[in-house]
Design an enzyme around this catalytic site. Sequence first.
Site, PDB file in Angstrom:
ATOM      1  N   PHE A  27      -2.827 -25.668 -13.234  1.00  0.00           N
ATOM      2  CA  PHE A  27      -3.683 -26.641 -12.533  1.00  0.00           C
ATOM      3  C   PHE A  27      -3.023 -28.022 -12.628  1.00  0.00           C
ATOM      4  CE2 PHE A  27      -7.869 -28.782 -11.657  1.00  0.00           C
ATOM      5  CZ  PHE A  27      -8.075 -28.165 -10.426  1.00  0.00           C
ATOM      6  N   THR A  46       2.898 -22.086 -12.020  1.00  0.00           N
ATOM      7  CA  THR A  46       3.413 -22.708 -13.242  1.00  0.00           C
ATOM      8  C   THR A  46       4.879 -23.109 -13.033  1.00  0.00           C
ATOM      9  OG1 THR A  46       4.087 -20.600 -14.211  1.00  0.00           O
ATOM     10  CG2 THR A  46       1.843 -21.340 -14.676  1.00  0.00           C
ATOM     11  N   LYS A  51       9.979 -20.318  -8.715  1.00  0.00           N
ATOM     12  CA  LYS A  51      11.237 -19.742  -8.217  1.00  0.00           C
ATOM     13  C   LYS A  51      11.794 -18.640  -9.132  1.00  0.00           C
ATOM     14  CE  LYS A  51      12.701 -24.094  -7.750  1.00  0.00           C
ATOM     15  NZ  LYS A  51      11.769 -25.102  -7.287  1.00  0.00           N
ATOM     16  N   VAL A  83      10.515 -21.726  -1.685  1.00  0.00           N
ATOM     17  CA  VAL A  83      11.677 -22.284  -0.983  1.00  0.00           C
ATOM     18  C   VAL A  83      11.200 -23.368  -0.019  1.00  0.00           C
ATOM     19  CG1 VAL A  83      13.596 -21.781   0.592  1.00  0.00           C
ATOM     20  CG2 VAL A  83      12.936 -20.100  -1.120  1.00  0.00           C
ATOM     21  N   GLU A 109      12.951 -32.189 -10.312  1.00  0.00           N
ATOM     22  CA  GLU A 109      12.488 -31.177 -11.274  1.00  0.00           C
ATOM     23  C   GLU A 109      12.307 -31.851 -12.631  1.00  0.00           C
ATOM     24  OE1 GLU A 109      12.141 -27.566 -10.496  1.00  0.00           O
ATOM     25  OE2 GLU A 109      12.028 -28.692  -8.655  1.00  0.00           O
ATOM     26  N   LYS A 155      16.899 -21.306  -4.759  1.00  0.00           N
ATOM     27  CA  LYS A 155      16.323 -21.095  -3.416  1.00  0.00           C
ATOM     28  C   LYS A 155      17.246 -20.223  -2.559  1.00  0.00           C
ATOM     29  CE  LYS A 155      13.795 -25.447  -3.640  1.00  0.00           C
ATOM     30  NZ  LYS A 155      13.972 -26.910  -3.544  1.00  0.00           N
ATOM     31  N   GLY A 211       5.794 -31.741  -2.845  1.00  0.00           N
ATOM     32  CA  GLY A 211       4.629 -32.622  -2.705  1.00  0.00           C
ATOM     33  C   GLY A 211       3.357 -31.868  -3.032  1.00  0.00           C
TER      34      GLY A 211
HETATM   35  N1  HSE Z   1      13.015 -30.626  -6.993  1.00  0.00           N
HETATM   36  C1  HSE Z   1      12.894 -29.953  -5.743  1.00  0.00           C
HETATM   37  C2  HSE Z   1      13.570 -30.766  -4.666  1.00  0.00           C
HETATM   38  C3  HSE Z   1      11.472 -29.731  -5.325  1.00  0.00           C
HETATM   39  O1  HSE Z   1      13.951 -31.906  -4.928  1.00  0.00           O
HETATM   40  O2  HSE Z   1      13.735 -30.263  -3.561  1.00  0.00           O
HETATM   41  C4  HSE Z   1      10.908 -28.398  -5.649  1.00  0.00           C
HETATM   42  O3  HSE Z   1      11.710 -27.316  -5.289  1.00  0.00           O
END
Ligand code: HSE
Length: 339
Positions: free
Chosen positions: A8, A95, A124, A151, A208, A223, A320
Amino acid sequence: MRLLLLGFGTVGQGLAELILEKGDEISKTYGFDITVVGISDMLKGSLYNQDGIDLQAALDAVKKDVKIDTLPGKYDGDALSMVKSADADMMVEMTYTDIKTAEPATSHIRAALEKGMHVTTTNKGPVALFFQDLAKLAKAKNALFLYEGTVISGTPLLNLVRETLAGCEIKEVKGILNGTTNYILSKMEEGMSYDVALKKAQELGYAEAVPDADVLGWDALAKATIIANAIFGYDSKPSDFSCKGITEITAEAITEAKARGKRFKLIGKVTREGNKVVGSVAPEEIDMTHPLAGIMGATNAVSVTTDALGDVTIVGPGAGKIETGYSTLVDIIHVGGRK
Ligand code: HSE
C-alpha cells in the site's frame, strides 16, 4: 471482484484512488463491482474485512502517517498467510522489485495462483525471473496471471501487443524503457550536471530505490527480459542479455553528438533471430530525425516491429502513482469484465 492488495505504497494508493474515482463507472460499463477485502503492507500495517475495506479511510490514514491497521479489521498475520486464508478473486501484487531473488513476491504469487486466484503484479522480479513457471501454474489452475505494470507501467505496451496486435508476428521491440535515464540525459543536454539531474529524478519519484538500478541499465534490462519472456515466449533471465548504462556518457559527448545531429538514448532492444531471441540494453546515438530522438524527460517510448503493420510506436509515462495504479486497474477490468 474481491481484491487483495499486497503493498500500500505509492502504487497501492494510486490504485485505491482510482477504484474510489472510477468504481461506479466500471460497475455500470463492465458489470462488476470492486471490493478490496485485504491489504497487506509491511510498513503501513494490514487489514482484512470480507465486507470490504473503507479505502478512503485507509488513504486518509496514510496521508496522516497513521498505520492502516488502526482501522477496523486489523490483520496480524503476514502477507503469505493472508493470501492463503483470504476469500478473494484476485491479488494485486505491488511490492518493491528484488531482481536478484524476486522474493517474497514470487512466493505470494505462487500461493495465490495455487488457489486459482487471478493475479496482477507491478513487480519486475517474478516476471523477469520466473515468468514461464508462473504462466504454466496459472494455466493449470485456470487463473489469469497479468503484469501490465511491470514494463513502462503508465503505457500499455504488453496489452497492446497481446490484444490489439493479436495475429501479428512481432519481430522486434525497441525503445526507451527507463524514464530516469532519459530524464538525466535530457537535463544534461540542457546543461545540468549528472549528479543534480539524478537527484532531481529521485525527488520527482521516477528513480528506483537504489539508483544504480536505473543508471547502470538494470531496470531497463529487467523490462527487456520481461518483453522477451512475455511477448516472445522465451524463457530468459536478465543475465542472458548484455547491459550497459549511462554512467560513462559525459556532457561533452552529448554536446558533440548533438553537433553531428545525434542524441544519446538508453535503448532496450529485444529481437527475434531465427529460433533465438536476443536482447540488449545500451546507450545508442540516435539520429535526430528518428521518432525516439524526440522523446525527452521521463517519458518512455517503444517501437514494435510487426510483419503486418511494420513499426507501431507507443509513447507515454513509464511510472507514477496514478499511472502505475492504472496499469493494475486495467488488468482488474480485463479479469472482471470477461463474459
Ligand atoms: N525507475 C523506473 C524508471 C520506473 O525510471 O523508468 C519504474 O520502472
